[in-house]
Scaffold this motif. Sequence first.
Motif, short mmCIF file in Angstrom:
data_model
loop_
_atom_site.label_atom_id
_atom_site.label_comp_id
_atom_site.label_asym_id
_atom_site.label_seq_id
_atom_site.Cartn_x
_atom_site.Cartn_y
_atom_site.Cartn_z
N HIS A 153 33.25 35.33 39.69
CA HIS A 153 34.39 34.74 39.01
C HIS A 153 35.02 35.67 37.98
O HIS A 153 36.02 35.33 37.37
CB HIS A 153 33.98 33.43 38.33
CG HIS A 153 33.56 32.38 39.30
ND1 HIS A 153 34.45 31.75 40.13
CD2 HIS A 153 32.35 31.89 39.60
CE1 HIS A 153 33.80 30.89 40.89
NE2 HIS A 153 32.53 30.95 40.60
N GLY A 154 34.46 36.86 37.79
CA GLY A 154 34.99 37.75 36.77
C GLY A 154 35.53 39.06 37.30
O GLY A 154 35.80 39.97 36.54
N ASP A 155 35.70 39.15 38.60
CA ASP A 155 36.13 40.40 39.22
C ASP A 155 37.62 40.37 39.50
O ASP A 155 38.08 39.66 40.39
CB ASP A 155 35.34 40.61 40.51
CG ASP A 155 35.72 41.87 41.24
OD1 ASP A 155 36.24 42.80 40.60
OD2 ASP A 155 35.49 41.94 42.45
N GLY A 156 38.40 41.13 38.75
CA GLY A 156 39.86 41.13 38.89
C GLY A 156 40.34 41.58 40.26
O GLY A 156 41.31 41.04 40.79
N THR A 157 39.67 42.55 40.85
CA THR A 157 40.09 43.06 42.16
C THR A 157 39.98 41.97 43.22
O THR A 157 40.83 41.87 44.10
CB THR A 157 39.24 44.29 42.55
OG1 THR A 157 39.36 45.26 41.52
CG2 THR A 157 39.72 44.88 43.85
N THR A 158 38.95 41.15 43.13
CA THR A 158 38.78 40.05 44.08
C THR A 158 39.96 39.09 43.98
O THR A 158 40.50 38.64 44.99
CB THR A 158 37.46 39.30 43.82
OG1 THR A 158 36.39 40.22 43.98
CG2 THR A 158 37.28 38.14 44.77
N PHE A 159 40.39 38.79 42.77
CA PHE A 159 41.51 37.88 42.59
C PHE A 159 42.82 38.50 43.06
O PHE A 159 43.68 37.81 43.60
CB PHE A 159 41.62 37.42 41.13
CG PHE A 159 40.58 36.40 40.78
CD1 PHE A 159 40.65 35.11 41.28
CD2 PHE A 159 39.51 36.74 39.98
CE1 PHE A 159 39.69 34.17 40.98
CE2 PHE A 159 38.53 35.81 39.67
CZ PHE A 159 38.62 34.52 40.18
N GLN A 160 42.98 39.80 42.89
CA GLN A 160 44.16 40.48 43.43
C GLN A 160 44.19 40.37 44.95
O GLN A 160 45.22 40.05 45.54
CB GLN A 160 44.17 41.96 43.04
CG GLN A 160 44.61 42.24 41.64
CD GLN A 160 44.66 43.73 41.39
OE1 GLN A 160 43.62 44.40 41.42
NE2 GLN A 160 45.85 44.25 41.17
N ALA A 161 43.05 40.65 45.57
CA ALA A 161 42.97 40.57 47.03
C ALA A 161 43.24 39.15 47.51
O ALA A 161 43.96 38.94 48.49
CB ALA A 161 41.59 41.04 47.51
#
Length: 88
Positions: free
Chosen positions: A65-73
């Motif tokens: 829940h804290g990984d910015g790249t995952t949210f971008q993807a």
Amino acid sequence: MKFLSTAAGLLLGVTAFGQDMRSYVTANTVPVATVETTADDYADLAAVGQAIGEARVVMLGEQDHGDGTTFQAKTRLVKYLHEHKGFT
């Protein structure tokens, strides 16, 4: 002795499954060009669209829940699903 032969059989099965899984992943991996949310070219996500087919429900999750790249993807994927697959 029966336990040992069962354990050996399971171990061999797991090893064989691992090899089959590796082959499957290697054969079905498609590179993603970018996770930038401003990218308008979704050609790299066409394989995802083909895998989804005519489904009307797609579940999306993330490992962290804290990984910015995952949210971008995920944002880019949601934009693709909305713009090219008709999801609302």
